[in-house]
Scaffold this motif. Structure first.
Motif, short mmCIF file in Angstrom:
data_model
loop_
_atom_site.label_atom_id
_atom_site.label_comp_id
_atom_site.label_asym_id
_atom_site.label_seq_id
_atom_site.Cartn_x
_atom_site.Cartn_y
_atom_site.Cartn_z
N UNK A 76 -46.57 -40.06 28.28
CA UNK A 76 -46.80 -39.11 29.35
C UNK A 76 -45.85 -39.60 30.52
N UNK A 77 -46.02 -41.00 30.85
CA UNK A 77 -44.96 -41.23 31.82
C UNK A 77 -43.50 -41.12 31.63
N UNK A 78 -43.38 -41.56 30.35
CA UNK A 78 -41.73 -41.06 29.91
C UNK A 78 -41.34 -39.66 30.09
N UNK B 271 -38.33 -34.95 35.22
CA UNK B 271 -37.62 -34.75 36.77
C UNK B 271 -36.36 -35.07 36.78
N UNK B 272 -35.66 -35.54 35.37
CA UNK B 272 -34.21 -35.58 35.56
C UNK B 272 -33.62 -34.18 34.81
N UNK B 273 -34.61 -33.40 34.25
CA UNK B 273 -34.19 -32.20 33.82
C UNK B 273 -33.74 -32.16 32.40
N UNK C 31 -42.63 -27.29 28.86
CA UNK C 31 -43.81 -27.15 27.87
C UNK C 31 -43.98 -28.73 27.13
N UNK C 32 -42.79 -29.20 27.10
CA UNK C 32 -43.08 -30.43 26.36
C UNK C 32 -43.91 -31.36 27.19
N UNK C 33 -43.42 -31.33 28.55
CA UNK C 33 -44.09 -32.14 29.43
C UNK C 33 -45.62 -31.94 29.70
#
Length: 418
Positions: free
Chosen positions: A160-162, A168-170, A175-177
């Motif tokens: 989740x953190x990755x 954030x970097x796009x 959806x994947x996040x």
């Protein structure tokens, strides 16, 4: 033909008769007096009477009490468990030491109960052991599941953190996040649920084990009680002493609570006395007491006055050097000494005082060959002596044997032995 006697001659004859009549009357009076005197004199042998001198001195104030020889220590041995007498090792009168077996009882029902209790304890102990095994297995399984859930949570948190950084970097889509966030939350919820489930299950199993352990303990206590009752079938002496009461036979059925024997310490006794309430005002703890045993005075003391009257009598305890030859239950008269009088005239107590109503006695003459009845006045009394207030002098001798045979004669003539 009859001759007529002149009147003068007749008078002369009558006058001559008068002296004979007077003489006859005098003889009759003398005979009556002698007869009355004879009837008022009793004749006794010297060996048939007892005498005592009038003494002057100290006179103790006392009264008599009935007492019973009582052991200082005794034990009423009762059956703690009922049964049938199998063996008798001692009998009444025997001396036993503390811990020795006096008799043996048998009780089949009690032995069957022992077997049932032992079986119940064994079953409950097995149930407790099985429950502990299951508890340990469940604990290990829960620990494994919690460890797996913790690892899965750590892994999902890292993913989740990755994904958060990549979003954030796009580099990834929204959806994947979101899928990574949901997987993390599910893993965290599963871990918390397993921890809570393990805690609840542990508490439940702990309570279950405590209940099983309590049941085992109760069964073990019941088993110990049964064993104690079986041990009580061997009746042992609780103290050293002599068996003074035991009337048992082989095969006799004994109920719980029945008296089996009485054991007494036959080395130490006291007297349990009974005093009429009339003497309560003169009775006090510490008062001297005295008994007569085998011709010897034994000095004792009153150590306790019981607080309650029983049938108008008060119970007292009397202690001291009780003679060893006296036996438990023996009745004896006790003289309780309360006060004393100094310098008084006194006579010994006896039946003679009651025969004369305490108003007169027979006093011996100087030659001791006769005795005359004399009025007296008495005063203070104890169980041995009576005070003489009037009628007698110191040193005079009085007949003190019973007066019943003398039949209230005025005088007594004493015949010597031939």
């Amino acid at each position: 033909m009859d001759r007529e006697i002149p009147a003068k001659e007749r008078l002369s004859k009558r006058l001559r008769v008068i002296p004979f009549v007077f003489l006859l009357l005098i003889l009759l009076v003398l005979a009556t007096h002698w007869l009355n005197s004879y009837l008022k004199v009793a004749i006794v042998r010297e060996s048939d009477i007892l005498t005592a001198p009038v003494l002057r001195g100290r006179m103790e104030g006392s009264f008599s009490a009935d007492a019973v020889v009582t052991p200082l220590s005794s034990y009423r041995l009762e059956a703690m468990t009922g049964g049938r007498i199998e063996a008798l090792f001692y009998q009444s009168g025997d001396y036993v030491k503390a811990g020795q077996t006096i008799l043996k009882l048998s009780n089949d029902d009690l032995r069957l109960n022992l077997l049932a209790q032992e079986a119940a304890v064994t079953d409950q102990v097995n149930n407790l052991s099985n429950a502990r095994i299951l508890n340990n297995q469940s604990l290990q399984s829960q620990r494994l599941k919690i460890a797996e859930a913790r690892n899965a949570l750590t892994r999902e948190q890292r993913m989740y953190q990755q994904k958060m950084e990549l979003k954030r970097q796009g580099f990834i889509s929204e959806e994947e996040y979101l899928l990574a966030e949901e997987d993390f939350r599910i893993a965290n919820t599963r871990y918390e649920y397993l921890v809570e489930e393990a805690s609840t299950d542990s508490l439940f199993r702990k309570q279950q084990l405590e209940q099983l352990a309590g049941a085992v303990k109760q069964l073990q206590l019941s088993l110990q009680q049964v064993r104690n009752r079986i041990n009580e079938l061997d009746v042992k002496a609780p103290m050293s002493g002599r068996i003074t009461e035991m009337d048992l036979k082989l095969g006799q059925i004994i109920a719980t609570g029945s008296l089996l024997a009485v054991i007494e310490d036959d080395n130490r006794y006291y007297l349990q006395g009974s005093v009429d309430q009339y003497y309560l005002g003169r009775l006090a703890e510490g008062a001297q007491a005295r008994i007569r045993h085998q011709g010897t005075d034994v000095k004792l003391s009153v150590t306790k006055i019981h607080p309650r009257l029983v049938k108008d009598r008060i119970q007292i305890d009397i202690n001291g050097d009780i003679p060893q030859s006296m036996k438990s239950g023996q009745s004896i008269a006790v003289e309780i000494i309360t006060d004393s009088l100094e310098d008084v005239l006194y006579l010994p107590q006896g039946q003679y005082l009651y025969d004369g109503g305490g108003l007169w006695v027979y006093v011996l003459d100087a030659d001791s060959k006769s005795a005359a009845r004399r009025s007296i006045r008495t005063g203070f009394r104890n169980i041995r002596e009576v005070e003489v207030l009037e009628g007698l002098k110191e040193g005079e001798t009085v007949i003190i044997s019973s007066y019943k045979a003398l039949k209230d004669k005025d005088k007594v003539r004493i015949k010597g032995e031939r």
